[in-house]
Motif scaffolding. Sequence first.
Motif, PDB file in Angstrom:
ATOM      1  N   HIS A  52      49.098 -12.957   0.996  1.00  0.00           N
ATOM      2  CA  HIS A  52      49.196 -14.262   1.650  1.00  0.00           C
ATOM      3  C   HIS A  52      50.648 -14.515   2.041  1.00  0.00           C
ATOM      4  N   TRP A  53      50.812 -15.320   3.075  1.00  0.00           N
ATOM      5  CA  TRP A  53      52.151 -15.745   3.463  1.00  0.00           C
ATOM      6  C   TRP A  53      52.665 -16.839   2.549  1.00  0.00           C
ATOM      7  N   SER A  54      51.806 -17.401   1.735  1.00  0.00           N
ATOM      8  CA  SER A  54      52.189 -18.490   0.849  1.00  0.00           C
ATOM      9  C   SER A  54      51.684 -18.193  -0.558  1.00  0.00           C
ATOM     10  N   ALA A  55      52.554 -18.354  -1.553  1.00  0.00           N
ATOM     11  CA  ALA A  55      52.135 -18.138  -2.937  1.00  0.00           C
ATOM     12  C   ALA A  55      51.116 -19.180  -3.362  1.00  0.00           C
ATOM     13  N   GLU A  66      63.011   2.156  -1.587  1.00  0.00           N
ATOM     14  CA  GLU A  66      63.770   1.675  -0.436  1.00  0.00           C
ATOM     15  C   GLU A  66      62.874   0.931   0.550  1.00  0.00           C
ATOM     16  N   ALA A  67      61.630   1.438   0.701  1.00  0.00           N
ATOM     17  CA  ALA A  67      60.700   0.765   1.614  1.00  0.00           C
ATOM     18  C   ALA A  67      60.333  -0.624   1.102  1.00  0.00           C
ATOM     19  N   ALA A  68      60.246  -0.721  -0.245  1.00  0.00           N
ATOM     20  CA  ALA A  68      59.912  -2.030  -0.814  1.00  0.00           C
ATOM     21  C   ALA A  68      61.035  -3.033  -0.587  1.00  0.00           C
ATOM     22  N   LYS A  69      62.305  -2.530  -0.542  1.00  0.00           N
ATOM     23  CA  LYS A  69      63.429  -3.430  -0.321  1.00  0.00           C
ATOM     24  C   LYS A  69      63.597  -3.787   1.145  1.00  0.00           C
ATOM     25  N   PRO A 126      58.286  -9.297   3.182  1.00  0.00           N
ATOM     26  CA  PRO A 126      57.231  -9.356   4.215  1.00  0.00           C
ATOM     27  C   PRO A 126      55.861  -9.081   3.614  1.00  0.00           C
ATOM     28  N   PRO A 127      54.856  -9.857   3.989  1.00  0.00           N
ATOM     29  CA  PRO A 127      53.515  -9.689   3.407  1.00  0.00           C
ATOM     30  C   PRO A 127      52.767  -8.537   4.065  1.00  0.00           C
ATOM     31  N   SER A 128      51.534  -8.345   3.605  1.00  0.00           N
ATOM     32  CA  SER A 128      50.719  -7.224   4.052  1.00  0.00           C
ATOM     33  C   SER A 128      49.972  -7.567   5.342  1.00  0.00           C
ATOM     34  N   ALA A 129      49.256  -6.551   5.860  1.00  0.00           N
ATOM     35  CA  ALA A 129      48.444  -6.764   7.061  1.00  0.00           C
ATOM     36  C   ALA A 129      47.308  -7.742   6.784  1.00  0.00           C
ATOM     37  N   THR A 130      46.800  -7.754   5.552  1.00  0.00           N
ATOM     38  CA  THR A 130      45.758  -8.722   5.195  1.00  0.00           C
ATOM     39  C   THR A 130      46.264 -10.145   5.303  1.00  0.00           C
ATOM     40  N   ALA A 131      47.497 -10.384   4.865  1.00  0.00           N
ATOM     41  CA  ALA A 131      48.087 -11.719   4.988  1.00  0.00           C
ATOM     42  C   ALA A 131      48.254 -12.108   6.450  1.00  0.00           C
ATOM     43  N   ASN A 132      48.627 -11.142   7.295  1.00  0.00           N
ATOM     44  CA  ASN A 132      48.769 -11.439   8.725  1.00  0.00           C
ATOM     45  C   ASN A 132      47.424 -11.793   9.354  1.00  0.00           C
ATOM     46  N   SER A 133      46.372 -11.113   8.924  1.00  0.00           N
ATOM     47  CA  SER A 133      45.037 -11.437   9.446  1.00  0.00           C
ATOM     48  C   SER A 133      44.627 -12.844   9.056  1.00  0.00           C
ATOM     49  N   ARG A 134      44.905 -13.242   7.823  1.00  0.00           N
ATOM     50  CA  ARG A 134      44.563 -14.591   7.380  1.00  0.00           C
ATOM     51  C   ARG A 134      45.390 -15.628   8.113  1.00  0.00           C
ATOM     52  N   SER A 175      56.158  -0.169   6.097  1.00  0.00           N
ATOM     53  CA  SER A 175      56.030  -0.169   4.634  1.00  0.00           C
ATOM     54  C   SER A 175      55.364  -1.431   4.103  1.00  0.00           C
ATOM     55  N   SER A 176      55.331  -2.498   4.891  1.00  0.00           N
ATOM     56  CA  SER A 176      54.733  -3.750   4.418  1.00  0.00           C
ATOM     57  C   SER A 176      53.226  -3.821   4.675  1.00  0.00           C
ATOM     58  N   ARG A 177      52.648  -2.825   5.325  1.00  0.00           N
ATOM     59  CA  ARG A 177      51.223  -2.888   5.672  1.00  0.00           C
ATOM     60  C   ARG A 177      50.361  -3.012   4.424  1.00  0.00           C
ATOM     61  N   TYR A 178      50.675  -2.236   3.393  1.00  0.00           N
ATOM     62  CA  TYR A 178      49.873  -2.239   2.170  1.00  0.00           C
ATOM     63  C   TYR A 178      50.610  -2.937   1.029  1.00  0.00           C
ATOM     64  N   SER A 179      51.347  -3.970   1.360  1.00  0.00           N
ATOM     65  CA  SER A 179      52.065  -4.717   0.338  1.00  0.00           C
ATOM     66  C   SER A 179      51.082  -5.455  -0.570  1.00  0.00           C
ATOM     67  N   ALA A 180      51.537  -5.737  -1.783  1.00  0.00           N
ATOM     68  CA  ALA A 180      50.692  -6.483  -2.728  1.00  0.00           C
ATOM     69  C   ALA A 180      50.618  -7.961  -2.392  1.00  0.00           C
TER      70      ALA A 180
END
Length: 390
Positions: free
Chosen positions: A227-230, A17-20, A134-142, A219-224
């Motif tokens: 990046h915000w862009s593929a 559910e968190a992934a959705k 939604p992307p991960s925290a790493t993507a937000n940092s970038r 739930s999106s903090r540790y998403s796979a």
Amino acid sequence: MKLFTPVAIAALYGLAEAAKQGADVFIFGSSQQSSTENPRLPREVARHIIMQRTSRSRYGSNLRDLPKSMDAESAVEYIARYGKSPAPLFAHSDAIDASQLVVILEGVDNKAVGQIKEAFTNAGQDVAFAISDPPSATANSRLMTQFQNMGIASQQQCDFASAINPFDNNCWTGASSVVRYDVSKSPATLETILTNVPRLAKFAAAGDLEALVVVLPESSRYSALSHWSAAAATLHSQRSAETETVFTSSNVLSSNAKTPAPSSSKKTKPKTKIPQCFASFNTCMTQTGNCSSHGDCINKYSEGDKSSCFTCSCKATILKAGEGPEHKGRQTQHWGGNMCQKEDISTQFWLIAGFTITIIGAVGFAIGLLFSVGEEKLPGVIGAGVSRSK
């Protein structure tokens, strides 16, 4: 085991559910009319909307990395709907555009999401759209690093009360700004946001500010999705692979260079030169470090000859463009040397030298022509046909 099974099933269901769970996006002061439709957009489209709103130019990024899950026409339509209004082409207006603010809220749990929605609803703002992945925290940092390099986001974090004030010169350096807050790490930030929502709505109602607020779930903090862009993720993987290859080749070269040669005296022998020919293909590839990863070993002589001469045949390297409007096109880099370890700049040299010589020759010829024309004697006054009267 009977007790563990229901717990495990519940945990897996919670993760699913968190992934959705998507990320809600609110827009304050948007000139676009509100709609009952709350579409779920891919993160790439949401990134284009953010870039379009915060760009100091009229449009913030190209459309090369649109997601394959959505057709280009629909993506452009959403960007135009939720982005800032473009300036008229022919009509001149003295009105000043509203300042653009993007607020990224991370680590928002279900309770905090309910509080934020209630505060925004009371201020007259409903969810504009949602980010489906939604992307991960790493993507937000970038993404924040990219905004900092563009001069839109500040290196020092401003508090929310100052960030929503477009007249605060300590937080605003131009017509747009991007800020990021982690609600889970700083619970006081949530209280500040909820307290200043009416003030944010007041700036938006006055036409001084337009704000886009992205509420990212915990739930999106540790998403796979890193990046915000593929397309950016693919480019990052290619760069990492190229860096690893260059690093491995450098290790091979340095290990060969650092191998001590046996000496019978205290005097240091000169470094061994790379021979022009190697007896075998394997010897050539080993001692040159795969031609410094810039070429291949080939036999200079024909196969019918008894002797063999394996040497490095250098190949050109194509440097791909980076992400962003400032990186366009690509560059071809040539290599030379016995190990293809030197950059070949002969083409650039002859272009510059030939152009310089041509310009100097043309200027010298023009000056000489002017001198030759100036040294010629002018013809005398011809008095034929003029006679005295008797």
